[in-house]
Design an enzyme around this catalytic site. Structure first.
Site: not given
Ligand SMILES: Cc1ncc(COP(=O)(O)O)c(C=O)c1O
Length: 387
Positions: A103, A342-344
């Site tokens: 992100n 995992h912010c993705a």
């Protein structure tokens, strides 16, 4: 003491433990040198300036950037990526990116798209790899200002071909921005040899420095619009932000304390230190991948090949929600991992693990083979309990 009896497999988030030399350098800086660099002429200010300059030089040499002034210190990789993207792109520009981005790249690009930047995302394969033919096709189809891509996925560890992508970008008149959050300090990132125009690094992951540190490399001849204006200690008589690097991108007092710690970490990593870390982590990753293959109900994401990835291994286990599995590893076995997206989120769409995500195991320089074996035994017990 907290930390000493934990198996820490969350190095992809931030490396832990930090080398004792890092803590010592921070303490020494705070005790003896903590003036404001570049602002005053007295001894403490000069001492602080010396520490900042030494770290900048060490980082430049580590990344293959000829001129240390082309590196601006930032708060973290996210800060560096935002500086690069907002400092370069204008409405009407086109960006080509990948579906494996964190992100830290995807969100600024989303915001830039709302203000008139065209963003095209290339879907990566299920193992996280990028097909260069897809990139070439995109670059050929329309004039493009920037290729923005990660060097390695923070979800499944797959390494992407940045040198080849840089070559393609330049052939088609585009620049390249590389997110080296998962590779700096582990894989060689020679910006000059690989033709990288913009490179974002965190200081607190593979570079083994403290949190609050990062840097952006900007190739010679490329001028970014600063996203922050203010004091630099230089050209104080002018209201316009100075043009010269790194002052142009470093308004305000930098994180001198963190930079002192980062400098100590870089002294450990140079002269083969990083290659040793890579060899160690590659062997641990291979051991982990081999062991995971033998546990019924465990599914490993990514290429499954330690030589093609960094030390980031993502798994799902039949009968377990990743967040519950992560919590069980923590509470019953004192194994610290990260679970979820995992912010993705885009990467999980690519590899087929959206929306529940995965459990991510990320060994580091101080992880031992026996800790990997203990983790495998814990995962076997939990997988059998669910089966
Ligand atoms: C691929 C990738 N990019 C960017 C970031 C953001 O790094 P930072 O926390 O230093 O801002 C991360 C952090 O995990 C990452 O893995």
């Amino acid at each position: 003491m907290w930390g000493s009896d934990v198996i820490y497999l969350d190095n992809a988030a931030t490396s832990f433990p930090k080398p004792p030399e890092v803590a010592a350098a921070i303490s020494d800086f705070l005790t003896d040198k903590a003036g404001n660099p570049g602002r005053s002429g007295h001894g403490l200010a000069l001492a602080a300036q010396g520490v900042v300059s030494d770290t900048r030089r060490a980082l430049a040499s580590f990344l293959g950037a000829g001129d240390p002034a082309r590196l601006a210190f930032t708060l973290n990789a996210t800060d560096a990526l935002n500086l690069a993207l907002w400092g370069l792109l204008r409405p009407g520009d086109r960006v080509v990116t990948t579906s494996m981005e964190h992100n830290a790249v995807a969100r600024p690009l989303f915001a830039l798209a709302e203000s008139g930047v065209a963003v095209h995302r290339i879907p990566c394969a299920r193992d996280g790899s990028l097909d260069l033919a897809d990139l070439e096709c995109e670059l050929r189809s329309m004039p493009t200002r920037l290729v923005a891509m990660t060097h390695a996925s923070n979800v499944c560890g797959t390494v992407l071909p940045i040198a080849e992508a840089a070559e393609l970008a330049h052939r088609h008149g585009a620049l390249i921005l590389v997110d080296a959050a998962q590779t700096a300090g582990v894989l060689p990132v020679d910006v000059t040899a690989r033709g990288i125009d913009l490179l974002a690094v965190p200081g607190h992951k593979g570079l083994l420095g403290p949190t609050g540190t990062g840097a952006l490399y900007v190739a010679p001849g490329l001028e970014l619009t600063p996203t922050r204006q203010g004091g630099t200690g230089s050209r104080s008589e002018e209201l316009r932000q100075p043009r010269q690097m790194p002052d142009r991108l470093e308004a305000g007092t930098v994180n001198t304390v963190g930079i002192a710690g980062l400098g100590a970490a870089l002294r450990l990593l140079r002269n083969g230190g990083a290659a040793e870390v890579r060899a160690h982590e590659e062997a641990l990753t291979a051991r982990l991948l081999d062991g995971l293959r033998d546990i019924p109900g465990v599914h490993v994401q990514g290429t499954g090949d330690a030589s093609r990835q960094v030390a980031v291994v993502s798994v799902t286990v039949d009968g377990w929600e990743p967040v519950d599995l992560g919590a069980a590893l923590d509470s019953s076995f004192k194994i610290a991992v990260r679970a979820g997206l995992h912010c993705a989120p885009l990467a999980h769409h690519s590899i087929g693990t959206y929306p529940q995500g995965t459990v991510r195991l990320a060994p580091g320089p101080t992880t031992t083979p026996s800790e990997i074996d203990e983790t495998l035994a814990a995962l076997r017990e939990l997988a059998l309990a669910a089966g």
